[in-house]
Design an enzyme around this catalytic site. Structure first.
Site, PDB file in Angstrom:
ATOM      1  N   ASN A  11       1.367  -4.560   0.697  1.00  0.00           N
ATOM      2  CA  ASN A  11       1.978  -4.388  -0.623  1.00  0.00           C
ATOM      3  C   ASN A  11       2.984  -3.241  -0.535  1.00  0.00           C
ATOM      4  OD1 ASN A  11       2.578  -3.893  -3.307  1.00  0.00           O
ATOM      5  ND2 ASN A  11       0.546  -3.109  -3.836  1.00  0.00           N
ATOM      6  N   TRP A  12       4.259  -3.612  -0.538  1.00  0.00           N
ATOM      7  CA  TRP A  12       5.307  -2.592  -0.405  1.00  0.00           C
ATOM      8  C   TRP A  12       5.582  -1.843  -1.706  1.00  0.00           C
ATOM      9  CZ3 TRP A  12      10.119  -3.986   3.063  1.00  0.00           C
ATOM     10  CH2 TRP A  12       9.721  -3.894   4.411  1.00  0.00           C
ATOM     11  N   LYS A  13       4.967  -2.306  -2.800  1.00  0.00           N
ATOM     12  CA  LYS A  13       5.227  -1.671  -4.109  1.00  0.00           C
ATOM     13  C   LYS A  13       6.746  -1.593  -4.333  1.00  0.00           C
ATOM     14  CE  LYS A  13       0.810   0.551  -3.548  1.00  0.00           C
ATOM     15  NZ  LYS A  13      -0.114   1.594  -3.922  1.00  0.00           N
ATOM     16  N   HIS A  92      -3.421  -5.180 -10.178  1.00  0.00           N
ATOM     17  CA  HIS A  92      -3.365  -3.943  -9.382  1.00  0.00           C
ATOM     18  C   HIS A  92      -3.537  -2.750 -10.316  1.00  0.00           C
ATOM     19  CE1 HIS A  92      -1.926  -0.711  -6.860  1.00  0.00           C
ATOM     20  NE2 HIS A  92      -2.148  -1.497  -5.829  1.00  0.00           N
ATOM     21  N   GLU A  94      -2.136  -0.013 -10.500  1.00  0.00           N
ATOM     22  CA  GLU A  94      -0.890   0.579 -11.025  1.00  0.00           C
ATOM     23  C   GLU A  94      -0.370  -0.235 -12.212  1.00  0.00           C
ATOM     24  OE1 GLU A  94       1.068   0.812  -7.224  1.00  0.00           O
ATOM     25  OE2 GLU A  94      -0.320   2.407  -6.662  1.00  0.00           O
ATOM     26  N   GLU A 160     -10.429  -2.335  -4.881  1.00  0.00           N
ATOM     27  CA  GLU A 160      -9.612  -1.155  -4.617  1.00  0.00           C
ATOM     28  C   GLU A 160     -10.046  -0.015  -5.533  1.00  0.00           C
ATOM     29  OE1 GLU A 160      -5.629  -2.135  -2.761  1.00  0.00           O
ATOM     30  OE2 GLU A 160      -5.352  -2.448  -4.890  1.00  0.00           O
ATOM     31  N   GLY A 166      -3.626   5.430  -2.328  1.00  0.00           N
ATOM     32  CA  GLY A 166      -2.536   6.369  -2.076  1.00  0.00           C
ATOM     33  C   GLY A 166      -2.968   7.815  -1.986  1.00  0.00           C
ATOM     34  N   SER A 197      -6.075   3.439   0.802  1.00  0.00           N
ATOM     35  CA  SER A 197      -5.861   4.317   1.965  1.00  0.00           C
ATOM     36  C   SER A 197      -6.304   3.690   3.291  1.00  0.00           C
ATOM     37  CB  SER A 197      -6.530   5.673   1.743  1.00  0.00           C
ATOM     38  OG  SER A 197      -5.901   6.347   0.659  1.00  0.00           O
ATOM     39  N   GLY A 218      -1.221  -0.499   1.279  1.00  0.00           N
ATOM     40  CA  GLY A 218      -0.027  -0.012   0.588  1.00  0.00           C
ATOM     41  C   GLY A 218       0.803   0.866   1.519  1.00  0.00           C
ATOM     42  N   GLY A 219       0.587   2.166   1.425  1.00  0.00           N
ATOM     43  CA  GLY A 219       1.399   3.144   2.153  1.00  0.00           C
ATOM     44  C   GLY A 219       1.592   2.839   3.636  1.00  0.00           C
TER      45      GLY A 219
HETATM   46  P1  PGA Z   1      -2.651   2.505  -0.335  1.00  0.00           P
HETATM   47  O1  PGA Z   1      -2.390   1.450  -1.484  1.00  0.00           O
HETATM   48  O2  PGA Z   1      -2.944   1.740   0.921  1.00  0.00           O
HETATM   49  O3  PGA Z   1      -1.358   3.286  -0.248  1.00  0.00           O
HETATM   50  O4  PGA Z   1      -3.790   3.350  -0.747  1.00  0.00           O
HETATM   51  C1  PGA Z   1      -3.219   0.348  -1.607  1.00  0.00           C
HETATM   52  C2  PGA Z   1      -2.810  -0.458  -2.793  1.00  0.00           C
HETATM   53  O5  PGA Z   1      -2.232   0.090  -3.735  1.00  0.00           O
HETATM   54  O6  PGA Z   1      -3.052  -1.653  -2.846  1.00  0.00           O
END
Ligand code: PGA
Length: 240
Positions: A11-13, A92, A94, A160, A166, A197, A218-219
């Protein structure tokens, strides 16, 4: 040993442009032979990937509950399907936090996705406060029930914990095992992913936890070398 079907969702956000994508995807294409890699770049890049690379499974990061109409800035599930996505992340944390998506919205998005022929990747997860007060399973049960209203069709579920997203604070392997075995009791055949993470260093161990069928990254999915290692962890953990 039979091979486990493992999903690696990146997930590149709101990150990434064509230039970086070219470099990254060329590198990752080599590593994705066994894992089910589902690449979720920003929606603006989905058709670019489709047109310039072959054999990559694509997903959106969110979709509207609506089919079409005067909803400025929103993207429908059918529009994601139209440019080549076959999956879409919904719920998600966010989106729950910044767009105030409720469980009912998440269920409506998952239903909209299925209607458009997409497979939803439904996310759930507790806050740090819920975690420390020991109410994780109770919270997840309600979130799950409400986010799955009317959902009939294949989907993936991503656990999650919000406090792990993050932050560099991954849930312990014991926590993940505990939550995933609870989720497995609720959903016997749904692929269960862990996110929060996930890194080049911990992916292999997380993917080896019972009832973990994949990871949502994500990151680390924005770092070419790290994500290559994550794709390879999945491949290696299948080879026994
Ligand atoms: P992260 O993000 O790997 O940066 O913690 C995961 C996500 O938001 O799905």
């Amino acid at each position: 040993m039979t091979q486990k079907n493992q999903y690696i969702v990146s997930n590149w956000k709101m990150n990434g442009t064509k230039k970086f994508l070219d470099e990254a995807v060329h590198a990752w294409q080599q590593s994705a032979s066994k894992a089910n890699w589902i690449f979720c770049p920003p929606a603006t890049l989905i058709s670019y990937v489709k047109d310039h690379f072959s054999g990559i499974t694509l997903g959106g990061q969110d979709c509207s509950t609506k089919v079409s109409g005067a909803f400025t800035g929103e993207i429908s599930a059918a529009q994601l399907a139209d440019v080549g996505a076959t999956y879409v992340i919904v719920g998600h944390s966010e989106c729950r936090q910044y767009h105030h998506d409720t469980n009912a919205d998440v269920a409506a998005k998952a239903n909209a996705a299925l209607k458009a022929g997409l497979t939803p990747i439904i996310c759930i997860g507790e806050s740090e406060e819920t975690y420390t007060s020991g109410e994780t399973l109770l919270f997840l049960k309600q979130q799950l029930n409400e986010s799955l209203v009317g959902v009939q069709g294949d989907f993936l579920l991503a656990y999650e914990p919000i406090w792990a997203i993050g932050t560099g604070k991954t849930a312990t392997l014991d926590d993940i095992k505990h939550v995933h075995s609870f989720l497995r009791d609720q959903l016997s055949v749904v692929p269960l992913l862990y996110g929060g993470s996930v890194s080049a260093e911990n992916a292999r161990a997380i993917l080896a936890v019972e009832n973990v069928d994949g990871v949502l990254v994500g990151g680390a999915s924005l770092k070419i070398v790290d994500f290559t290692a994550i794709l390879k962890s999945s491949k290696d953990s299948n080879e026994c």
